[in-house]
Design a protein around this motif. Structure first.
Motif, short mmCIF file in Angstrom:
data_model
loop_
_atom_site.label_atom_id
_atom_site.label_comp_id
_atom_site.label_asym_id
_atom_site.label_seq_id
_atom_site.Cartn_x
_atom_site.Cartn_y
_atom_site.Cartn_z
N GLY A 158 0.84 -1.25 0.08
CA GLY A 158 0.05 -0.08 0.01
C GLY A 158 0.53 1.23 -0.14
O GLY A 158 0.26 2.53 -0.16
N LEU A 159 2.20 1.12 0.35
CA LEU A 159 2.94 2.13 0.41
C LEU A 159 3.54 2.75 -1.18
O LEU A 159 4.15 3.68 -1.31
N LEU A 160 3.28 1.70 -2.05
CA LEU A 160 3.86 2.07 -3.31
C LEU A 160 2.90 2.16 -4.45
O LEU A 160 1.64 1.79 -3.93
N ALA A 161 3.12 2.82 -5.52
CA ALA A 161 2.23 2.98 -6.79
C ALA A 161 1.96 1.55 -7.14
O ALA A 161 2.43 0.49 -7.04
N ARG A 162 0.75 1.39 -7.67
CA ARG A 162 0.05 0.09 -8.23
C ARG A 162 1.20 -0.55 -9.17
O ARG A 162 1.27 -1.64 -8.90
N ASP A 163 1.90 0.34 -9.78
CA ASP A 163 2.69 -0.21 -11.12
C ASP A 163 4.09 -0.36 -10.50
O ASP A 163 5.05 -0.39 -11.31
N ALA A 164 4.41 -0.16 -9.44
CA ALA A 164 5.68 -0.38 -8.68
C ALA A 164 6.26 -1.78 -9.17
O ALA A 164 5.43 -2.72 -9.08
N SER A 165 7.69 -1.76 -9.66
CA SER A 165 8.14 -3.06 -9.84
C SER A 165 8.30 -4.00 -8.71
O SER A 165 8.72 -3.87 -7.50
N ALA A 190 9.31 8.47 -0.59
CA ALA A 190 8.87 9.79 -1.11
C ALA A 190 10.19 10.72 -1.64
O ALA A 190 9.86 11.30 -2.74
N ALA A 191 11.21 10.54 -1.21
CA ALA A 191 12.40 11.21 -1.83
C ALA A 191 12.76 10.46 -3.27
O ALA A 191 13.33 11.33 -4.04
N GLY A 192 12.52 9.45 -3.52
CA GLY A 192 12.85 8.84 -4.57
C GLY A 192 11.90 8.34 -5.49
O GLY A 192 11.92 7.53 -6.34
N SER A 193 10.76 8.99 -5.42
CA SER A 193 9.55 8.64 -6.40
C SER A 193 9.81 9.06 -7.81
O SER A 193 10.47 9.74 -8.14
N GLY A 194 9.30 8.09 -8.57
CA GLY A 194 9.52 8.52 -9.71
C GLY A 194 10.62 7.36 -10.55
O GLY A 194 10.45 7.22 -11.83
N ASP A 195 11.23 6.77 -9.88
CA ASP A 195 12.48 6.13 -10.59
C ASP A 195 12.51 4.79 -9.66
O ASP A 195 13.40 4.71 -8.60
N ASP A 196 11.72 3.65 -10.10
CA ASP A 196 11.83 2.34 -9.38
C ASP A 196 13.40 1.63 -9.33
O ASP A 196 13.55 1.49 -8.13
N THR A 221 16.42 3.32 -9.40
CA THR A 221 17.32 3.92 -8.33
C THR A 221 16.83 3.91 -6.92
O THR A 221 17.46 3.66 -6.02
N LEU A 222 15.45 4.05 -6.93
CA LEU A 222 14.82 3.97 -5.45
C LEU A 222 15.25 2.45 -4.88
O LEU A 222 15.50 2.20 -3.71
N ALA A 223 14.75 1.38 -5.63
CA ALA A 223 15.30 0.04 -5.12
C ALA A 223 16.64 0.05 -4.64
O ALA A 223 16.91 -0.65 -3.77
N ALA A 224 17.64 0.55 -5.52
CA ALA A 224 18.97 0.64 -5.34
C ALA A 224 19.12 1.31 -3.91
O ALA A 224 20.29 0.97 -3.13
N GLY A 225 18.54 2.40 -3.69
CA GLY A 225 18.55 3.22 -2.42
C GLY A 225 18.17 2.40 -1.05
O GLY A 225 18.69 2.20 -0.13
N LEU A 226 17.12 1.79 -1.32
CA LEU A 226 16.79 0.84 -0.24
C LEU A 226 17.55 -0.45 0.11
O LEU A 226 17.84 -0.87 1.23
N THR A 248 18.28 9.00 1.95
CA THR A 248 17.22 10.11 1.51
C THR A 248 17.87 11.37 1.04
O THR A 248 17.36 11.93 0.00
N GLN A 249 19.03 11.79 1.65
CA GLN A 249 19.90 12.67 0.95
C GLN A 249 20.27 12.51 -0.46
O GLN A 249 19.95 13.35 -1.29
N LEU A 250 20.72 11.21 -0.68
CA LEU A 250 20.95 11.03 -1.97
C LEU A 250 19.96 11.00 -3.07
O LEU A 250 19.96 11.48 -4.22
N LEU A 251 18.83 10.23 -2.67
CA LEU A 251 17.72 10.31 -3.53
C LEU A 251 17.21 11.64 -3.78
O LEU A 251 16.62 11.92 -4.85
N ARG A 252 17.06 12.61 -2.81
CA ARG A 252 16.75 13.80 -3.12
C ARG A 252 17.51 14.55 -4.00
O ARG A 252 17.06 15.34 -4.89
N ARG A 253 18.82 14.35 -3.94
CA ARG A 253 19.74 14.94 -4.91
C ARG A 253 19.92 14.21 -6.43
O ARG A 253 20.40 14.52 -7.00
N ARG A 254 18.89 13.22 -6.38
CA ARG A 254 19.10 12.54 -7.80
C ARG A 254 20.24 12.08 -7.96
O ARG A 254 20.64 11.97 -8.99
N ALA A 255 20.90 11.29 -6.80
CA ALA A 255 22.23 10.56 -7.13
C ALA A 255 21.92 9.34 -7.98
O ALA A 255 21.01 8.89 -7.97
N PRO A 256 22.66 9.17 -8.82
CA PRO A 256 22.65 8.09 -9.70
C PRO A 256 22.73 6.61 -9.00
O PRO A 256 23.17 6.69 -7.90
#
Length: 205
Positions: free
Chosen positions: A92-99, A124-130, A132-137, A158-166
């Protein structure tokens, strides 16, 4: 905690078996050594999970893990049901189409000891890029496993995700801290040094 994480990684090595089964149009590659009734129950559980947007490979891997450990069939089914409930609690925390990879990473970071509110912040910090967000988690889970306090690990990711770190930067963070800790460094200090170095090499936000 570290031993549990290593067992999880070892079981994950069985993932190609599940993927190969899918490629051959076999619904789920549950171990043939399980009783037919148990495989049927696991199949029903996997069908329900798939309908709810929950990946089924972890269920197959959980059953394989149970067989490897010599667990009774009933216990394997209970463990699989618990796993599905765990995934459902995060779904429920993720978008329906989350990978599936993102969902699994979210489940695993909670298992590593990350508080749920911290997971919400990272999502929230890494929304929009599954990817990179998965790599962050995954990085956050590894940091906690290596002794970094959960709050500090979450803050760094969170800092790196907000900065759009690769994705490479997140890999560099987790690998660098792991090396420093393995060489006797203090986890928190290792995180601070590695994070400063990565942020210093990035453009200002």
């Amino acid at each position: 905690m570290r031993a549990a994480w290593r067992r999880l990684c070892a079981v994950a090595a069985l993932a190609p078996v599940a993927m190969a089964a899918r490629a051959q149009d076999v619904p789920y590659a549950f171990p043939a050594s399980l009783p037919a009734a148990t495989r049927a129950e696991l199949t029903r559980l996997a069908d329900s999970a798939r309908a709810a947007g929950i990946p089924t490979d972890p269920i197959v891997l959980k059953a394989a893990e149970g067989v490897l450990k010599g667990a009774e069939p009933a216990r394997i089914v209970r463990a699989a049901r618990s796993l599905v409930a765990e995934y459902g609690g995060v779904r429920g925390l993720l978008a329906r189409d989350a990978s599936p990879a993102l969902l699994t990473a979210a489940v695993n970071v909670l298992r590593a000891g990350m508080p749920r509110p911290a997971l919400v912040d990272m999502l929230a910090a890494g929304s929009g890029d599954d990817t990179t967000l998965a790599a962050g988690l995954v990085a956050a889970a590894d940091l906690v496993t290596n002794g970094v306090p959960a709050s500090r690990a979450a803050s760094a990711v969170t800092q790196l995700l907000r900065r759009r770190a690769p994705e490479a930067a997140l890999l560099e963070l987790r690998a660098g801290v792991a090396r420093d800790v393995a060489n006797g460094g203090a986890p928190d200090a290792a995180l601070g040094a590695r994070l400063s170095g990565i942020l210093g090499g990035m453009r200002p936000p």
